[in-house]
Write an enzyme that holds these catalytic residues in place. Sequence first.
Site, PDB file in Angstrom:
ATOM      1  N   GLY A 145       0.794  -1.235   0.000  1.00 45.90           N
ATOM      2  CA  GLY A 145       0.000   0.000   0.000  1.00 45.90           C
ATOM      3  C   GLY A 145       0.821   1.277   0.000  1.00 45.90           C
ATOM      4  O   GLY A 145       0.325   2.334   0.390  1.00 45.90           O
ATOM      5  N   ASN A 195       1.798   3.168  -2.457  1.00 41.99           N
ATOM      6  CA  ASN A 195       1.202   4.205  -3.315  1.00 41.99           C
ATOM      7  C   ASN A 195      -0.006   4.845  -2.627  1.00 41.99           C
ATOM      8  O   ASN A 195      -0.197   6.061  -2.678  1.00 41.99           O
ATOM      9  CB  ASN A 195       0.784   3.612  -4.669  1.00 41.99           C
ATOM     10  CG  ASN A 195       1.922   3.610  -5.664  1.00 41.99           C
ATOM     11  OD1 ASN A 195       2.333   4.669  -6.160  1.00 41.99           O
ATOM     12  ND2 ASN A 195       2.450   2.428  -5.955  1.00 41.99           N
ATOM     13  N   ILE A 215     -11.749  -5.606 -11.470  1.00 37.47           N
ATOM     14  CA  ILE A 215     -12.908  -4.767 -11.102  1.00 37.47           C
ATOM     15  C   ILE A 215     -14.110  -5.247 -11.923  1.00 37.47           C
ATOM     16  O   ILE A 215     -14.038  -5.315 -13.151  1.00 37.47           O
ATOM     17  CB  ILE A 215     -12.612  -3.272 -11.380  1.00 37.47           C
ATOM     18  CG1 ILE A 215     -11.400  -2.794 -10.579  1.00 37.47           C
ATOM     19  CG2 ILE A 215     -13.834  -2.416 -11.080  1.00 37.47           C
ATOM     20  CD1 ILE A 215     -11.549  -2.843  -9.068  1.00 37.47           C
ATOM     21  N   ASN A 226      -5.755   3.324 -12.840  1.00 35.06           N
ATOM     22  CA  ASN A 226      -4.843   2.266 -12.376  1.00 35.06           C
ATOM     23  C   ASN A 226      -3.396   2.707 -12.593  1.00 35.06           C
ATOM     24  O   ASN A 226      -3.100   3.473 -13.513  1.00 35.06           O
ATOM     25  CB  ASN A 226      -5.101   0.987 -13.182  1.00 35.06           C
ATOM     26  CG  ASN A 226      -4.236  -0.183 -12.729  1.00 35.06           C
ATOM     27  OD1 ASN A 226      -4.029  -0.397 -11.524  1.00 35.06           O
ATOM     28  ND2 ASN A 226      -3.713  -0.947 -13.680  1.00 35.06           N
ATOM     29  N   HIS A 230       0.480   1.028 -13.183  1.00 37.36           N
ATOM     30  CA  HIS A 230       1.150  -0.232 -13.518  1.00 37.36           C
ATOM     31  C   HIS A 230       2.645   0.035 -13.693  1.00 37.36           C
ATOM     32  O   HIS A 230       3.024   1.023 -14.326  1.00 37.36           O
ATOM     33  CB  HIS A 230       0.556  -0.824 -14.800  1.00 37.36           C
ATOM     34  CG  HIS A 230       1.077  -2.194 -15.089  1.00 37.36           C
ATOM     35  ND1 HIS A 230       0.628  -3.316 -14.409  1.00 37.36           N
ATOM     36  CD2 HIS A 230       2.030  -2.627 -15.933  1.00 37.36           C
ATOM     37  CE1 HIS A 230       1.281  -4.374 -14.858  1.00 37.36           C
ATOM     38  NE2 HIS A 230       2.145  -3.983 -15.776  1.00 37.36           N
ATOM     39  N   ASP A 285      -5.000  -4.156 -16.874  1.00 38.01           N
ATOM     40  CA  ASP A 285      -3.945  -3.251 -17.348  1.00 38.01           C
ATOM     41  C   ASP A 285      -4.203  -2.710 -18.752  1.00 38.01           C
ATOM     42  O   ASP A 285      -3.280  -2.498 -19.541  1.00 38.01           O
ATOM     43  CB  ASP A 285      -2.567  -3.954 -17.326  1.00 38.01           C
ATOM     44  CG  ASP A 285      -2.224  -4.444 -15.930  1.00 38.01           C
ATOM     45  OD1 ASP A 285      -2.533  -3.734 -14.957  1.00 38.01           O
ATOM     46  OD2 ASP A 285      -1.662  -5.544 -15.809  1.00 38.01           O
ATOM     47  N   GLU A 341       6.696   5.933  -9.464  1.00 37.78           N
ATOM     48  CA  GLU A 341       5.249   5.743  -9.329  1.00 37.78           C
ATOM     49  C   GLU A 341       4.664   6.780  -8.374  1.00 37.78           C
ATOM     50  O   GLU A 341       3.624   7.380  -8.649  1.00 37.78           O
ATOM     51  CB  GLU A 341       4.930   4.343  -8.782  1.00 37.78           C
ATOM     52  CG  GLU A 341       5.203   3.227  -9.756  1.00 37.78           C
ATOM     53  CD  GLU A 341       4.721   1.872  -9.240  1.00 37.78           C
ATOM     54  OE1 GLU A 341       3.617   1.782  -8.679  1.00 37.78           O
ATOM     55  OE2 GLU A 341       5.471   0.896  -9.394  1.00 37.78           O
TER      56      GLU A 341
HETATM   57  C1  GAR Z   1       3.031  -1.112  -7.554  1.00 40.15           C
HETATM   58  O1  GAR Z   1       4.282  -1.275  -8.151  1.00 40.15           O
HETATM   59  C2  GAR Z   1       1.952  -1.032  -8.617  1.00 40.15           C
HETATM   60  O2  GAR Z   1       2.347  -0.345  -9.778  1.00 40.15           O
HETATM   61  C3  GAR Z   1       1.735  -2.501  -8.923  1.00 40.15           C
HETATM   62  O3  GAR Z   1       1.742  -3.106  -7.646  1.00 40.15           O
HETATM   63  C4  GAR Z   1       2.629  -2.377  -6.784  1.00 40.15           C
HETATM   64  C5  GAR Z   1       1.918  -2.054  -5.501  1.00 40.15           C
HETATM   65  O4  GAR Z   1       2.817  -1.494  -4.566  1.00 40.15           O
HETATM   66  N1  GAR Z   1       0.512  -2.710  -9.632  1.00 40.15           N
HETATM   67  C6  GAR Z   1       0.366  -3.679 -10.558  1.00 40.15           C
HETATM   68  O5  GAR Z   1       1.243  -4.479 -10.823  1.00 40.15           O
HETATM   69  C7  GAR Z   1      -0.997  -3.704 -11.244  1.00 40.15           C
HETATM   70  N2  GAR Z   1      -1.022  -4.627 -12.324  1.00 40.15           N
HETATM   71  P1  GAR Z   1       2.263  -0.739  -3.273  1.00 40.15           P
HETATM   72  O6  GAR Z   1       1.252  -1.693  -2.623  1.00 40.15           O
HETATM   73  O7  GAR Z   1       3.464  -0.546  -2.408  1.00 40.15           O
HETATM   74  O8  GAR Z   1       1.637   0.548  -3.711  1.00 40.15           O
END
Ligand code: GAR
Length: 203
Positions: A15, A17, A90, A104, A106, A147, A176
Amino acid sequence: MENKKRIVVFASGSGTNFININENIINGRVVLLISNNPKCGAIDYAKKNDVDYQVINDFRYPKDKNKEYETVLNDYQPDVILLAGFMKKIPNNIIQLYKNKIINIHPSLLPKYGGQGYYGIKVHEAVIESKDSVTGVTIHFIDNEYDRGPIIMQTEVPVNDFDDANTLSKRVLEMEYKLYLKVVELFCSNKIQIEKDKVIINE
Ligand code: GAR
């Protein structure tokens, strides 16, 4: 009356982000975290920091029509929904109800290394394996495939000779945080529109 946009975040993992947006967003306010995983870092943080949260992991309903999401989201009336490392698809009823309001992030330059099976560290492993010299971050509106959907912004991150999936994931994650916050601020300031699947940004 508060005029900040109401943000609901969906997250399944650490979590970071979600935490970054919750702590730094100016034009919006995170009103709810939704997770499918009661033991994840995102839920831990929400508990400790007084963010409303709901764990929803209900497979009683058909995948394309999830009433539980619908009811919870209706209670919180989000202006925007952010997927931040959310590992479930979703359902279509939610995509229709919140059309052009679900974003989203990615960790690759989509359409490369996207789709089912490409998430988190697996994306970076594939980039290293392919010996690409550049990867990056994509932020996009979602459609009904993993995605996929109109791209809002992308930023490149160089892959260095000494990188492995872990070092690369750390650098991509730093990017990110910056890019997601920027996009969400723009969206919350009504500066991102979408017309016929084309994203228009007025910075
Ligand atoms: C992030 O790198 C995000 O871009 C990726 O999961 C991670 C979550 O990190 N998302 C995907 O791969 C979606 N297909 P976080 O929980 O530390 O934010």
